[in-house]
Scaffold this active site. Sequence first.
Site, PDB file in Angstrom:
ATOM      1  N   LYS A   1      52.395  27.575  64.479  1.00 32.11           N
ATOM      2  CA  LYS A   1      52.826  27.384  63.088  1.00 32.11           C
ATOM      3  C   LYS A   1      52.826  25.881  62.805  1.00 32.11           C
ATOM      4  CE  LYS A   1      57.826  27.403  63.872  1.00 32.11           C
ATOM      5  NZ  LYS A   1      59.084  27.924  63.411  1.00 32.11           N
TER       6      LYS A   1
ATOM      7  N   CYS B   1      58.857  32.634  71.251  1.00 38.23           N
ATOM      8  CA  CYS B   1      60.015  33.537  71.148  1.00 38.23           C
ATOM      9  C   CYS B   1      59.671  34.970  70.733  1.00 38.23           C
ATOM     10  CB  CYS B   1      61.035  32.948  70.181  1.00 38.23           C
ATOM     11  SG  CYS B   1      61.787  31.450  70.830  1.00 38.23           S
TER      12      CYS B   1
ATOM     13  N   ARG C   1      52.109  28.163  72.522  1.00 36.43           N
ATOM     14  CA  ARG C   1      52.407  29.346  73.331  1.00 36.43           C
ATOM     15  C   ARG C   1      52.123  30.612  72.502  1.00 36.43           C
ATOM     16  NH1 ARG C   1      58.203  27.530  75.937  1.00 36.43           N
ATOM     17  NH2 ARG C   1      58.416  26.390  73.994  1.00 36.43           N
TER      18      ARG C   1
ATOM     19  N   VAL D   1      64.667  23.693  73.250  1.00 36.50           N
ATOM     20  CA  VAL D   1      66.038  23.988  72.858  1.00 36.50           C
ATOM     21  C   VAL D   1      67.012  22.973  73.451  1.00 36.50           C
ATOM     22  CG1 VAL D   1      67.901  25.688  73.132  1.00 36.50           C
ATOM     23  CG2 VAL D   1      65.632  26.414  72.421  1.00 36.50           C
TER      24      VAL D   1
ATOM     25  N   GLU E   1      61.294  26.072  65.544  1.00 36.20           N
ATOM     26  CA  GLU E   1      60.470  24.927  65.900  1.00 36.20           C
ATOM     27  C   GLU E   1      59.836  24.396  64.622  1.00 36.20           C
ATOM     28  OE1 GLU E   1      57.755  25.726  69.112  1.00 36.20           O
ATOM     29  OE2 GLU E   1      59.365  26.499  70.372  1.00 36.20           O
TER      30      GLU E   1
ATOM     31  N   ASN F   1      65.412  38.132  66.040  1.00 37.55           N
ATOM     32  CA  ASN F   1      63.977  37.899  66.227  1.00 37.55           C
ATOM     33  C   ASN F   1      63.168  39.179  66.026  1.00 37.55           C
ATOM     34  OD1 ASN F   1      64.186  35.216  66.575  1.00 37.55           O
ATOM     35  ND2 ASN F   1      63.711  35.166  68.751  1.00 37.55           N
TER      36      ASN F   1
ATOM     37  N   GLU G   1      70.656  30.618  70.223  1.00 37.92           N
ATOM     38  CA  GLU G   1      70.144  29.552  69.365  1.00 37.92           C
ATOM     39  C   GLU G   1      69.154  30.126  68.352  1.00 37.92           C
ATOM     40  OE1 GLU G   1      71.098  26.355  68.988  1.00 37.92           O
ATOM     41  OE2 GLU G   1      69.777  26.695  67.298  1.00 37.92           O
ATOM     42  N   PHE G   2      69.337  29.749  67.075  1.00 37.83           N
ATOM     43  CA  PHE G   2      68.472  30.302  66.021  1.00 37.83           C
ATOM     44  C   PHE G   2      67.547  29.256  65.414  1.00 37.83           C
ATOM     45  CE2 PHE G   2      72.312  32.935  66.178  1.00 37.83           C
ATOM     46  CZ  PHE G   2      71.741  34.181  66.390  1.00 37.83           C
TER      47      PHE G   2
ATOM     48  N   GLY H   1      53.127  34.427  66.756  1.00 37.61           N
ATOM     49  CA  GLY H   1      52.952  33.879  68.101  1.00 37.61           C
ATOM     50  C   GLY H   1      54.175  33.057  68.448  1.00 37.61           C
TER      51      GLY H   1
HETATM   52  N1  NAD Z   1      61.675  27.362  71.629  1.00 40.40           N
HETATM   53  C1  NAD Z   1      62.393  27.943  70.677  1.00 40.40           C
HETATM   54  O1  NAD Z   1      62.087  27.856  69.488  1.00 40.40           O
HETATM   55  C2  NAD Z   1      63.637  28.727  71.042  1.00 40.40           C
HETATM   56  C3  NAD Z   1      64.540  29.078  70.009  1.00 40.40           C
HETATM   57  C4  NAD Z   1      65.677  29.777  70.354  1.00 40.40           C
HETATM   58  C5  NAD Z   1      65.906  30.147  71.673  1.00 40.40           C
HETATM   59  N2  NAD Z   1      65.015  29.820  72.648  1.00 40.40           N
HETATM   60  C6  NAD Z   1      65.321  30.191  74.031  1.00 40.40           C
HETATM   61  O2  NAD Z   1      65.812  29.044  74.712  1.00 40.40           O
HETATM   62  C7  NAD Z   1      65.402  29.071  76.079  1.00 40.40           C
HETATM   63  C8  NAD Z   1      64.636  27.806  76.417  1.00 40.40           C
HETATM   64  O3  NAD Z   1      63.455  27.786  75.626  1.00 40.40           O
HETATM   65  P1  NAD Z   1      62.556  26.474  75.487  1.00 40.40           P
HETATM   66  O4  NAD Z   1      61.507  26.794  74.474  1.00 40.40           O
HETATM   67  O5  NAD Z   1      63.440  25.308  75.293  1.00 40.40           O
HETATM   68  O6  NAD Z   1      61.912  26.432  76.967  1.00 40.40           O
HETATM   69  P2  NAD Z   1      61.055  25.268  77.647  1.00 40.40           P
HETATM   70  O7  NAD Z   1      60.133  25.951  78.550  1.00 40.40           O
HETATM   71  O8  NAD Z   1      60.526  24.354  76.573  1.00 40.40           O
HETATM   72  O9  NAD Z   1      62.129  24.439  78.494  1.00 40.40           O
HETATM   73  C9  NAD Z   1      62.808  24.916  79.613  1.00 40.40           C
HETATM   74  C10 NAD Z   1      63.155  23.714  80.490  1.00 40.40           C
HETATM   75  O10 NAD Z   1      63.998  24.159  81.555  1.00 40.40           O
HETATM   76  C11 NAD Z   1      63.676  23.402  82.707  1.00 40.40           C
HETATM   77  N3  NAD Z   1      64.195  24.071  83.909  1.00 40.40           N
HETATM   78  C12 NAD Z   1      63.784  25.219  84.484  1.00 40.40           C
HETATM   79  N4  NAD Z   1      64.546  25.511  85.551  1.00 40.40           N
HETATM   80  C13 NAD Z   1      65.470  24.529  85.662  1.00 40.40           C
HETATM   81  C14 NAD Z   1      66.560  24.291  86.551  1.00 40.40           C
HETATM   82  N5  NAD Z   1      66.830  25.123  87.553  1.00 40.40           N
HETATM   83  N6  NAD Z   1      67.293  23.194  86.357  1.00 40.40           N
HETATM   84  C15 NAD Z   1      67.025  22.336  85.342  1.00 40.40           C
HETATM   85  N7  NAD Z   1      66.023  22.534  84.453  1.00 40.40           N
HETATM   86  C16 NAD Z   1      65.250  23.610  84.611  1.00 40.40           C
HETATM   87  C17 NAD Z   1      62.161  23.274  82.658  1.00 40.40           C
HETATM   88  O11 NAD Z   1      61.693  22.218  83.443  1.00 40.40           O
HETATM   89  C18 NAD Z   1      61.946  23.041  81.154  1.00 40.40           C
HETATM   90  O12 NAD Z   1      61.951  21.664  80.837  1.00 40.40           O
HETATM   91  C19 NAD Z   1      64.581  30.349  76.241  1.00 40.40           C
HETATM   92  O13 NAD Z   1      65.420  31.372  76.696  1.00 40.40           O
HETATM   93  C20 NAD Z   1      64.123  30.645  74.830  1.00 40.40           C
HETATM   94  O14 NAD Z   1      63.882  32.010  74.627  1.00 40.40           O
HETATM   95  C21 NAD Z   1      63.889  29.097  72.348  1.00 40.40           C
END
Ligand code: NAD
Length: 436
Positions: A322, A261, A329, A11, A153, A209, A149-150, A258
Amino acid sequence: MNITVVGTGYVGLVVGACLAETGNSVACADVDEGKIERLKENVLPIYEPGLDAFVERNQRGGRLRFTTDVPAAIRSADVIFIAVGTPPDEDGSADLRYVLAVADQIGRHMSREVVVVTKSTVPVGTAERVAAAVGKNARHAFHVCSNPEFLKEGAAVDDFMKPDRVVIGAETDYARTVMTELYAPFVRTGKPIIFMDITSAEMTKYAANAMLATRISFMNEIANLCERTGANVDMVRRGIGTDERIGPAFLFPGPGYGGSCFPKDVKALVRTGNDYGAPLCILQAVESVNDRQKHRLFEKVRSALNDDLKGSRVAVWGLAFKPNTDDMRDAPALTLIEDLLGAGARVVAHDPVAMPEAKRRLEDRVELAEDSYGALDGSDALVVVTDWNEYRHPDFARIKQTLRRPVVVDGRNLYDSVKMAKLGFTYLSIGRGADA
Ligand SMILES: NC(=O)c1ccc[n+]([C@@H]2O[C@H](COP(=O)([O-])OP(=O)(O)OC[C@H]3O[C@@H](n4cnc5c(N)ncnc54)[C@H](O)[C@@H]3O)[C@@H](O)[C@H]2O)c1
């Protein structure tokens, strides 16, 4: 605008690159040194179509920079996005440790009035905790917003650049003005920015979701009933999806949902329901239907191979949860692989982009084939788990020739049952009548 995005995962990286693309000056900060070093060289930690070009162009143009110096990035910002992970805690609730750690840092290091935007998916009430954590040490005014965020991936850049809508929970005019300005370039076609109170914004993300996961589990249950009754779920899907009140999206049965999210967000919302004394019975069922569905492909291979998997070799096409992503994950392929290995089968797998990720997760427990047909060599069955384009119209004669036994289990209903039978395959799919 000077923007800092803390957390450079799926994100954060998309948000940072897209905001830089519209002319903002963006710092993407993360504690993962390796990730940041590679990003500085335009090497992306994830596979996401179109994102590499955005990162490269904006980094070269000086609008996007990567850093591990989170305090310095906070000091330079007018708007700070929190985009760190919110993994499930042991009890299913969202673990807010990373979000609150960043909020604490913002309070300590902000150098001016800032808007603090929670992008991470966080349960109702988190904004108050973020505000308290920032406020402990803040020496300037700040405005906490919720901006779920919507993005999907695999289509994340397009989704961010051309959103269906932008949801913003904000409680001050200052925050509303800043966020309107920031998102104006993304909603020029008239898509709405929907302002609301923060609690409703936090709830909106989970409700979205949860609704999508519900549609998937609902269709998977209908598919299973179709198998018992002789109905064909593909026909049923078309029959209901053309109803305007229902619509066609997210009605495809399959091996269960899967990804990073749906599983964790459904769990977290169930937990919130329990915490507030309003149990979410539908979502509890959605989750248990999905847990069961993730074993369906295994059950189908087992029955096609006459309950005798010991010593057999099974080819798996598709490992990512997907298509168009390398994210594994909670991928259904992982459940299938564990079931197969547990039953004494050997597994040889292929995926167009998730092989490095599979190697990292599964090490030498499965064989990885460079080429999809290579996976079939000496295998007793093929199971299609992810609907990548390259699996949609394969060379069936070659599949038949290469497999030891002509068994195909299709977890995405990609192939025509009648044609597969004519070609001499034992073909099992999801919810298409008694032979499925
Ligand atoms: N992946 C998706 O499709 C998606 C879509 C919408 C919302 N979200 C939400 O967005 C959020 C992030 O998801 P993601 O998939 O990007 O996670 P991710 O695990 O890919 O990335 C998280 C990042 O945060 C970093 N991090 C952790 N603690 C930190 C800190 N204290 N300071 C700086 N960086 C730090 C990690 O190193 C990592 O790079 C989650 O809450 C998720 O539910 C994800």
